[in-house]
Structure formats: C-alpha cells, structure tokens
Design a protein around this motif. Structure first.
Motif, PDB file in Angstrom:
ATOM      1  N   PRO A  19     -23.879  -4.618 -17.036  1.00 38.61           N
ATOM      2  CA  PRO A  19     -23.799  -5.892 -16.300  1.00 38.61           C
ATOM      3  C   PRO A  19     -22.956  -6.920 -17.053  1.00 38.61           C
ATOM      4  O   PRO A  19     -23.132  -7.111 -18.256  1.00 38.61           O
ATOM      5  CB  PRO A  19     -25.268  -6.334 -16.210  1.00 38.61           C
ATOM      6  N   LEU A  20     -22.041  -7.569 -16.344  1.00 35.95           N
ATOM      7  CA  LEU A  20     -21.105  -8.492 -16.979  1.00 35.95           C
ATOM      8  C   LEU A  20     -21.776  -9.851 -17.172  1.00 35.95           C
ATOM      9  O   LEU A  20     -21.960 -10.610 -16.232  1.00 35.95           O
ATOM     10  CB  LEU A  20     -19.845  -8.650 -16.124  1.00 35.95           C
ATOM     11  N   GLY A  21     -22.127 -10.129 -18.416  1.00 40.24           N
ATOM     12  CA  GLY A  21     -22.723 -11.407 -18.774  1.00 40.24           C
ATOM     13  C   GLY A  21     -21.883 -12.088 -19.835  1.00 40.24           C
ATOM     14  O   GLY A  21     -20.668 -11.858 -19.925  1.00 40.24           O
ATOM     15  N   PRO A  22     -22.495 -12.924 -20.673  1.00 37.07           N
ATOM     16  CA  PRO A  22     -21.716 -13.643 -21.692  1.00 37.07           C
ATOM     17  C   PRO A  22     -21.027 -12.723 -22.688  1.00 37.07           C
ATOM     18  O   PRO A  22     -19.910 -12.999 -23.116  1.00 37.07           O
ATOM     19  CB  PRO A  22     -22.765 -14.531 -22.379  1.00 37.07           C
ATOM     20  N   ILE A  23     -21.690 -11.605 -23.065  1.00 39.10           N
ATOM     21  CA  ILE A  23     -21.075 -10.680 -24.022  1.00 39.10           C
ATOM     22  C   ILE A  23     -19.856 -10.006 -23.391  1.00 39.10           C
ATOM     23  O   ILE A  23     -18.805  -9.873 -24.030  1.00 39.10           O
ATOM     24  CB  ILE A  23     -22.082  -9.610 -24.481  1.00 39.10           C
ATOM     25  N   VAL A  73     -38.927 -19.049 -28.153  1.00 36.05           N
ATOM     26  CA  VAL A  73     -38.328 -20.381 -28.056  1.00 36.05           C
ATOM     27  C   VAL A  73     -37.236 -20.593 -29.101  1.00 36.05           C
ATOM     28  O   VAL A  73     -36.108 -20.968 -28.759  1.00 36.05           O
ATOM     29  CB  VAL A  73     -39.406 -21.478 -28.142  1.00 36.05           C
ATOM     30  N   PRO A  74     -37.518 -20.370 -30.418  1.00 33.62           N
ATOM     31  CA  PRO A  74     -36.430 -20.552 -31.392  1.00 33.62           C
ATOM     32  C   PRO A  74     -35.250 -19.624 -31.162  1.00 33.62           C
ATOM     33  O   PRO A  74     -34.103 -20.015 -31.371  1.00 33.62           O
ATOM     34  CB  PRO A  74     -37.099 -20.276 -32.750  1.00 33.62           C
ATOM     35  N   LEU A  75     -35.515 -18.388 -30.700  1.00 27.05           N
ATOM     36  CA  LEU A  75     -34.420 -17.483 -30.383  1.00 27.05           C
ATOM     37  C   LEU A  75     -33.591 -18.015 -29.221  1.00 27.05           C
ATOM     38  O   LEU A  75     -32.358 -17.924 -29.227  1.00 27.05           O
ATOM     39  CB  LEU A  75     -34.961 -16.089 -30.041  1.00 27.05           C
ATOM     40  N   GLY A  76     -34.273 -18.570 -28.233  1.00 23.82           N
ATOM     41  CA  GLY A  76     -33.564 -19.142 -27.088  1.00 23.82           C
ATOM     42  C   GLY A  76     -32.701 -20.324 -27.489  1.00 23.82           C
ATOM     43  O   GLY A  76     -31.569 -20.470 -27.023  1.00 23.82           O
ATOM     44  N   VAL A  77     -33.228 -21.170 -28.377  1.00 25.61           N
ATOM     45  CA  VAL A  77     -32.459 -22.322 -28.856  1.00 25.61           C
ATOM     46  C   VAL A  77     -31.242 -21.856 -29.645  1.00 25.61           C
ATOM     47  O   VAL A  77     -30.114 -22.334 -29.442  1.00 25.61           O
ATOM     48  CB  VAL A  77     -33.343 -23.241 -29.723  1.00 25.61           C
ATOM     49  N   PHE A  78     -31.462 -20.904 -30.559  1.00 22.88           N
ATOM     50  CA  PHE A  78     -30.356 -20.382 -31.364  1.00 22.88           C
ATOM     51  C   PHE A  78     -29.289 -19.753 -30.469  1.00 22.88           C
ATOM     52  O   PHE A  78     -28.089 -20.023 -30.621  1.00 22.88           O
ATOM     53  CB  PHE A  78     -30.873 -19.348 -32.363  1.00 22.88           C
ATOM     54  N   GLY A  79     -29.733 -18.910 -29.538  1.00 18.89           N
ATOM     55  CA  GLY A  79     -28.790 -18.255 -28.642  1.00 18.89           C
ATOM     56  C   GLY A  79     -28.036 -19.255 -27.783  1.00 18.89           C
ATOM     57  O   GLY A  79     -26.826 -19.116 -27.570  1.00 18.89           O
ATOM     58  N   GLY A  80     -28.725 -20.289 -27.287  1.00 23.05           N
ATOM     59  CA  GLY A  80     -28.081 -21.300 -26.462  1.00 23.05           C
ATOM     60  C   GLY A  80     -27.021 -22.073 -27.225  1.00 23.05           C
ATOM     61  O   GLY A  80     -25.899 -22.263 -26.742  1.00 23.05           O
ATOM     62  N   VAL A  81     -27.366 -22.513 -28.430  1.00 26.37           N
ATOM     63  CA  VAL A  81     -26.403 -23.261 -29.246  1.00 26.37           C
ATOM     64  C   VAL A  81     -25.214 -22.377 -29.622  1.00 26.37           C
ATOM     65  O   VAL A  81     -24.058 -22.823 -29.602  1.00 26.37           O
ATOM     66  CB  VAL A  81     -27.093 -23.816 -30.513  1.00 26.37           C
ATOM     67  N   PHE A 115     -23.604  -9.373 -32.343  1.00 26.29           N
ATOM     68  CA  PHE A 115     -24.907  -8.849 -32.756  1.00 26.29           C
ATOM     69  C   PHE A 115     -25.958  -9.962 -32.736  1.00 26.29           C
ATOM     70  O   PHE A 115     -27.044  -9.802 -32.160  1.00 26.29           O
ATOM     71  CB  PHE A 115     -24.817  -8.236 -34.151  1.00 26.29           C
ATOM     72  N   LEU A 116     -25.634 -11.088 -33.353  1.00 30.81           N
ATOM     73  CA  LEU A 116     -26.578 -12.210 -33.400  1.00 30.81           C
ATOM     74  C   LEU A 116     -26.848 -12.767 -32.008  1.00 30.81           C
ATOM     75  O   LEU A 116     -27.987 -13.116 -31.681  1.00 30.81           O
ATOM     76  CB  LEU A 116     -26.031 -13.313 -34.308  1.00 30.81           C
ATOM     77  N   LEU A 117     -25.808 -12.840 -31.197  1.00 31.10           N
ATOM     78  CA  LEU A 117     -25.972 -13.367 -29.839  1.00 31.10           C
ATOM     79  C   LEU A 117     -26.886 -12.476 -29.009  1.00 31.10           C
ATOM     80  O   LEU A 117     -27.756 -12.956 -28.273  1.00 31.10           O
ATOM     81  CB  LEU A 117     -24.598 -13.487 -29.173  1.00 31.10           C
ATOM     82  N   THR A 118     -26.721 -11.161 -29.132  1.00 32.59           N
ATOM     83  CA  THR A 118     -27.572 -10.228 -28.384  1.00 32.59           C
ATOM     84  C   THR A 118     -29.002 -10.254 -28.904  1.00 32.59           C
ATOM     85  O   THR A 118     -29.960 -10.233 -28.126  1.00 32.59           O
ATOM     86  CB  THR A 118     -27.004  -8.797 -28.472  1.00 32.59           C
ATOM     87  N   MET A 119     -29.166 -10.301 -30.224  1.00 38.37           N
ATOM     88  CA  MET A 119     -30.506 -10.324 -30.804  1.00 38.37           C
ATOM     89  C   MET A 119     -31.249 -11.603 -30.457  1.00 38.37           C
ATOM     90  O   MET A 119     -32.481 -11.626 -30.409  1.00 38.37           O
ATOM     91  CB  MET A 119     -30.419 -10.190 -32.327  1.00 38.37           C
ATOM     92  N   ALA A 120     -30.498 -12.687 -30.222  1.00 40.96           N
ATOM     93  CA  ALA A 120     -31.134 -13.973 -29.929  1.00 40.96           C
ATOM     94  C   ALA A 120     -31.405 -14.175 -28.448  1.00 40.96           C
ATOM     95  O   ALA A 120     -31.882 -15.238 -28.052  1.00 40.96           O
ATOM     96  CB  ALA A 120     -30.253 -15.117 -30.437  1.00 40.96           C
ATOM     97  N   ASN A 121     -31.114 -13.162 -27.641  1.00 43.59           N
ATOM     98  CA  ASN A 121     -31.304 -13.283 -26.195  1.00 43.59           C
ATOM     99  C   ASN A 121     -32.683 -12.747 -25.802  1.00 43.59           C
ATOM    100  O   ASN A 121     -32.909 -11.532 -25.810  1.00 43.59           O
ATOM    101  CB  ASN A 121     -30.206 -12.505 -25.464  1.00 43.59           C
TER     102      ASN A 121
END
Length: 208
Positions: A19-23, A73-81, A115-121
């Motif tokens: 599926p075509l998402g941000p990555i 929540v912290p993962l969501g914040v990190f991923g969003g930023v 890697f970090l972006l996927t792990m933080a999702n």
C-alpha cells in the motif's frame, strides 16, 4: 511445512509493504532524485522494521501488547514530527543526482530514516498484531520456524521495494523535465499530511 511457512511470510511482507503511504512516497521521491539504490535503501529500512515486528509477533505478540500500548502516544508524536521534517525537506527538492554519486553515508541515512519512521508508526504495530493473530502465526513454535517466517516477511517487503524503485528508475528516462521536483513536492505535502494525522491521533490518545 517449512516452505509453506516461508511463503506465508513472503506474502505477508509483500502485502504490508505494497500500500502506497508515506514510505512509498518517500522512496519514489528518493529514486527520482538520487537513483535506484537510494530508493532501495529506503525500502531496506522499512523491510528491517517489518522483520522486527514480525519477530516480535512470532515470539508471542501478546507479551509485548501492554508495553507497546504505553508507547503508542510517544511513538505517534515522534513519527508525526519526523514525517513533518521529511515533508518539509521534500518541499525544497535537491537537484537530481546520478545513482553513482550517492555515497554510502547517504544510503545509510536513508535506510535509518525509513527504519525509524516505520518503527514509530503505531499502525504498523496494530497491523502485524491483527494479521498474526488472524492467521494463527503468533507464537509459531520453535525458533527455527519463527526465523523462517521472519525471513519471509523481510524478503517479501524488500522485494516490493526493489520492484517499486526499479519501475520508477526505468520510467524516469521517459518522464518530462521537472517531474522529479513536482513529485518531491507532492511527496512532501503527503508526508506533512500524514505527520499532522499522526500528531492528531497521539493528541487524542493523550486526551483519552
């Protein structure tokens, strides 16, 4: 049985990556700007993250459920930023470079970022939890079976990124001038939208 388990992992990795998402938008942009291997490097980071979650799920995802819930929540914040930052960079694309000019350091940075972006999702966490539970793949048994399943997920995910990056790299020579810059900007807007969505989801989690 071993081959069947590997095939399940292969299809699972492909299905989660496709599926075509941000990555996907990011990898397309990197391929157009810097060449095939830059796109693959981004896909490698995602495939490694997918394999990490698959390994956790195969070991018994329920054991991690409470711990992961506290981090949503912290993962969501990190991923969003992180997505906002990547999107902002995409709005000011760099000049297109040939793949041969991409240094190992640049490829490593791209792999680390995805890697970090996927792990933080948090969505990735929930997706693996639901699919593994639904297919009865959680706690598959011995370590050998788990390793086969995880290898399948990794190769399935990575295979998709090879196909996507290869297709974009081949099509690049037939695309009009300026297409790369417009795609990078579109990718940037998409990443920013996903970033705000992730932050909104994290805010609602805090409010709840």
């Amino acid at each position: 049985m071993t081959l069947f388990l590997f095939a399940k992992g292969l299809l699972l990795g492909l299905a989660i990556a496709a599926p075509l998402g941000p990555i996907g938008a990011l990898c397309i942009s990197r391929t157009l700007e810097r060449g095939f291997w830059a796109g693959v490097a981004g896909g490698l980071g995602t495939a490694l993250a997918d394999a990490t979650y698959a390994m956790m799920a195969a070991a018994g995802f329920a054991a991690f459920a409470t711990f992961l819930a506290t981090l949503s929540v912290p993962l969501g914040v990190f991923g969003g930023v992180f997505m906002l930052w990547l999107g902002w960079r995409g709005l000011t694309p760099r000049p297109m470079a040939a793949a041969a000019e991409i240094g190992a350091r640049d490829l490593l940075h791209t792999t680390t970022a995805t890697f970090l972006l996927t792990m933080a999702n948090p969505t990735t966490i929930l997706t693996f939890a639901a699919i593994f539970a639904g297919l009865g793949l959680a706690a598959v048994g011995d370590g050998g079976s788990a390793a086969i399943l995880v290898a399948g997920v990794f190769l399935g995910s990575l295979g998709w990124w090879f196909l996507l990056s290869g297709g974009v790299a081949l099509a690049k020579t037939r695309l009009p001038d300026g297409f790369s810059a417009w795609t990078s900007r579109l990718s940037g807007f998409l990443l920013i939208a996903f970033g705000f969505a992730a932050l909104a989801s994290a805010a609602s989690g805090l409010a709840g």
